[in-house]
Design a protein around this motif. Structure first.
Motif, mmCIF file in Angstrom:
data_model
loop_
_atom_site.group_PDB
_atom_site.id
_atom_site.type_symbol
_atom_site.label_atom_id
_atom_site.label_comp_id
_atom_site.label_asym_id
_atom_site.label_seq_id
_atom_site.Cartn_x
_atom_site.Cartn_y
_atom_site.Cartn_z
ATOM 1 N N PRO A 157 -65.830 54.659 -5.691
ATOM 2 C CA PRO A 157 -65.073 53.779 -6.827
ATOM 3 C C PRO A 157 -63.825 53.069 -6.587
ATOM 4 O O PRO A 157 -63.396 53.150 -5.483
ATOM 5 C CB PRO A 157 -64.779 54.732 -7.902
ATOM 6 N N VAL A 158 -63.440 52.005 -7.260
ATOM 7 C CA VAL A 158 -62.475 50.937 -7.158
ATOM 8 C C VAL A 158 -61.068 51.938 -6.902
ATOM 9 O O VAL A 158 -60.813 52.758 -7.719
ATOM 10 C CB VAL A 158 -62.332 50.139 -8.063
ATOM 11 N N GLN A 159 -60.354 51.758 -5.895
ATOM 12 C CA GLN A 159 -58.829 52.188 -5.592
ATOM 13 C C GLN A 159 -57.935 51.446 -6.337
ATOM 14 O O GLN A 159 -58.110 49.718 -6.332
ATOM 15 C CB GLN A 159 -58.886 52.270 -4.267
ATOM 16 N N PRO A 160 -56.949 51.898 -7.029
ATOM 17 C CA PRO A 160 -55.943 51.123 -7.487
ATOM 18 C C PRO A 160 -55.260 50.146 -6.282
ATOM 19 O O PRO A 160 -55.316 50.518 -5.190
ATOM 20 C CB PRO A 160 -55.103 52.104 -8.117
ATOM 21 N N ALA A 161 -54.739 48.978 -6.895
ATOM 22 C CA ALA A 161 -53.927 48.353 -5.859
ATOM 23 C C ALA A 161 -53.054 47.376 -6.509
ATOM 24 O O ALA A 161 -52.882 47.409 -7.923
ATOM 25 C CB ALA A 161 -55.047 47.321 -5.137
ATOM 26 N N GLY A 162 -52.044 47.408 -5.725
ATOM 27 C CA GLY A 162 -50.665 46.490 -6.554
ATOM 28 C C GLY A 162 -50.019 45.629 -5.341
ATOM 29 O O GLY A 162 -50.045 46.051 -4.208
ATOM 30 N N MET A 163 -49.314 44.585 -5.782
ATOM 31 C CA MET A 163 -48.663 43.822 -4.772
ATOM 32 C C MET A 163 -47.394 43.201 -5.549
ATOM 33 O O MET A 163 -47.384 42.846 -6.770
ATOM 34 C CB MET A 163 -49.514 42.589 -4.113
ATOM 35 N N THR A 164 -46.296 42.972 -4.722
ATOM 36 C CA THR A 164 -45.015 42.423 -5.624
ATOM 37 C C THR A 164 -44.609 41.356 -4.628
ATOM 38 O O THR A 164 -44.625 41.240 -3.416
ATOM 39 C CB THR A 164 -43.943 43.639 -5.604
ATOM 40 N N LYS A 165 -44.188 40.238 -5.242
ATOM 41 C CA LYS A 165 -43.621 39.243 -4.784
ATOM 42 C C LYS A 165 -42.490 39.480 -4.029
ATOM 43 O O LYS A 165 -41.429 40.179 -4.406
ATOM 44 C CB LYS A 165 -43.038 38.167 -5.863
ATOM 45 N N ASN A 166 -42.364 38.973 -2.622
ATOM 46 C CA ASN A 166 -41.252 39.102 -1.769
ATOM 47 C C ASN A 166 -40.471 37.953 -1.757
ATOM 48 O O ASN A 166 -40.861 36.754 -1.314
ATOM 49 C CB ASN A 166 -41.992 39.090 -0.263
ATOM 50 N N GLY A 167 -39.061 38.011 -2.502
ATOM 51 C CA GLY A 167 -38.362 36.815 -2.568
ATOM 52 C C GLY A 167 -38.813 35.721 -3.508
ATOM 53 O O GLY A 167 -39.802 35.919 -4.344
ATOM 54 N N VAL A 168 -38.147 34.639 -3.577
ATOM 55 C CA VAL A 168 -38.573 33.576 -4.463
ATOM 56 C C VAL A 168 -39.392 32.658 -3.831
ATOM 57 O O VAL A 168 -39.454 32.276 -2.464
ATOM 58 C CB VAL A 168 -37.437 32.754 -5.050
ATOM 59 N N TYR A 169 -40.557 32.123 -4.405
ATOM 60 C CA TYR A 169 -41.579 31.120 -3.893
ATOM 61 C C TYR A 169 -41.301 29.983 -4.498
ATOM 62 O O TYR A 169 -41.558 29.872 -5.782
ATOM 63 C CB TYR A 169 -42.975 31.722 -4.196
ATOM 64 N N THR A 170 -40.900 28.731 -3.848
ATOM 65 C CA THR A 170 -40.580 27.691 -4.481
ATOM 66 C C THR A 170 -42.174 26.968 -4.436
ATOM 67 O O THR A 170 -42.628 26.531 -3.522
ATOM 68 C CB THR A 170 -39.548 26.713 -3.802
ATOM 69 N N ILE A 201 -41.371 30.894 -8.462
ATOM 70 C CA ILE A 201 -41.782 32.236 -8.963
ATOM 71 C C ILE A 201 -40.635 33.102 -8.329
ATOM 72 O O ILE A 201 -40.549 33.321 -7.192
ATOM 73 C CB ILE A 201 -43.151 32.108 -8.347
ATOM 74 N N ALA A 202 -40.314 33.954 -9.306
ATOM 75 C CA ALA A 202 -39.126 34.883 -9.112
ATOM 76 C C ALA A 202 -39.854 35.996 -8.216
ATOM 77 O O ALA A 202 -41.049 36.418 -8.319
ATOM 78 C CB ALA A 202 -38.691 35.582 -10.235
ATOM 79 N N ALA A 203 -38.982 36.692 -7.411
ATOM 80 C CA ALA A 203 -39.308 38.186 -6.866
ATOM 81 C C ALA A 203 -39.745 39.274 -7.955
ATOM 82 O O ALA A 203 -40.133 40.372 -7.303
ATOM 83 C CB ALA A 203 -38.191 38.344 -5.884
ATOM 84 N N THR A 204 -39.553 38.996 -9.129
ATOM 85 C CA THR A 204 -39.813 40.214 -10.258
ATOM 86 C C THR A 204 -41.259 40.056 -10.600
ATOM 87 O O THR A 204 -41.816 40.817 -11.213
ATOM 88 C CB THR A 204 -38.855 39.832 -11.447
ATOM 89 N N SER A 205 -41.915 39.082 -9.884
ATOM 90 C CA SER A 205 -43.634 39.035 -10.234
ATOM 91 C C SER A 205 -44.235 40.069 -9.686
ATOM 92 O O SER A 205 -43.783 40.596 -8.338
ATOM 93 C CB SER A 205 -43.974 37.681 -9.790
ATOM 94 N N TYR A 206 -45.339 40.554 -10.108
ATOM 95 C CA TYR A 206 -46.125 41.702 -9.676
ATOM 96 C C TYR A 206 -47.651 41.358 -10.078
ATOM 97 O O TYR A 206 -47.941 40.855 -11.098
ATOM 98 C CB TYR A 206 -45.599 42.779 -9.541
ATOM 99 N N VAL A 207 -48.586 41.964 -9.281
ATOM 100 C CA VAL A 207 -49.902 42.042 -9.649
ATOM 101 C C VAL A 207 -50.547 43.570 -9.417
ATOM 102 O O VAL A 207 -50.144 44.347 -8.572
ATOM 103 C CB VAL A 207 -50.849 41.085 -8.690
ATOM 104 N N THR A 208 -51.120 44.107 -10.486
ATOM 105 C CA THR A 208 -51.863 45.126 -10.413
ATOM 106 C C THR A 208 -53.469 45.399 -10.679
ATOM 107 O O THR A 208 -53.822 44.531 -11.367
ATOM 108 C CB THR A 208 -51.075 46.617 -11.027
ATOM 109 N N VAL A 209 -54.152 46.130 -9.892
ATOM 110 C CA VAL A 209 -55.534 46.366 -10.126
ATOM 111 C C VAL A 209 -55.646 47.911 -10.537
ATOM 112 O O VAL A 209 -55.488 48.763 -9.619
ATOM 113 C CB VAL A 209 -56.200 45.929 -8.901
ATOM 114 N N THR A 210 -56.274 48.022 -11.814
ATOM 115 C CA THR A 210 -56.390 49.321 -12.153
ATOM 116 C C THR A 210 -57.943 49.521 -12.369
ATOM 117 O O THR A 210 -58.613 48.938 -13.403
ATOM 118 C CB THR A 210 -55.766 49.650 -13.292
ATOM 119 N N PRO A 211 -58.644 50.537 -11.965
ATOM 120 C CA PRO A 211 -59.909 50.836 -12.332
ATOM 121 C C PRO A 211 -59.919 51.153 -13.755
ATOM 122 O O PRO A 211 -59.230 51.901 -14.297
ATOM 123 C CB PRO A 211 -60.310 52.233 -11.559
ATOM 124 N N VAL A 212 -60.923 50.865 -14.547
ATOM 125 C CA VAL A 212 -61.455 51.236 -16.039
ATOM 126 C C VAL A 212 -62.669 51.977 -16.120
ATOM 127 O O VAL A 212 -63.463 51.793 -15.494
ATOM 128 C CB VAL A 212 -61.220 49.909 -17.132
#
Length: 132
Positions: free
Chosen positions: A6-19, A121-132
């Protein structure tokens, strides 16, 4: 016959500001594995899915700098297909869809400004992948 997990949870966070700049749509770069998602594989600024099944992807993409009359858009993309889009300075977006082992999920963004040629794009940005 090989069983796919089954799908494994995943997540990534922005490293620093992206212009992003006053630009056409492009992939957001500069990500690291999000705390609590140690099994995440990031390849070329995209999450590589481990396992198969249905997932809910949440992306909190915050624009830090803002040009005058600027429009900020962001997309959740799965293997080159748009799954969700949103406009605004600090907006979370969600999409639910089926993935297979080895698929890729990433974020595209675009900014357009009448008078200033930037949007960050601020370093507070993030993405999560959650199985449902």
């Amino acid at each position: 016959w090989t069983s796919v997990p089954p799908v494994q949870p995943a997540g990534m966070t922005k490293n620093g500001v992206y212009t992003l700049g006053n630009t056409s749509r492009k992939i957001v770069t500069g990500w690291s594995v999000r705390s609590g998602y140690s099994g995440t594989i990031i390849s070329s600024n995209r999450i590589q899915v481990v396992g198969s099944g249905t997932v809910e992807v949440f992306a909190q993409i915050n624009f830090a700098g803002r040009g005058f009359n600027s429009v900020q858009d962001r997309w959740i993309v799965h293997n080159g297909v748009d799954k969700a889009t949103a406009e605004g300075q600090s907006v979370g977006i969600t999409a639910t869809f089926t993935v297979s082992d080895g698929d890729f999920i990433w974020i595209d963004a675009k900014a357009s400004s009448i008078t200033l040629n930037y949007d960050d794009i601020a370093a507070t940005s993030y993405v999560t992948v959650t199985p449902v």
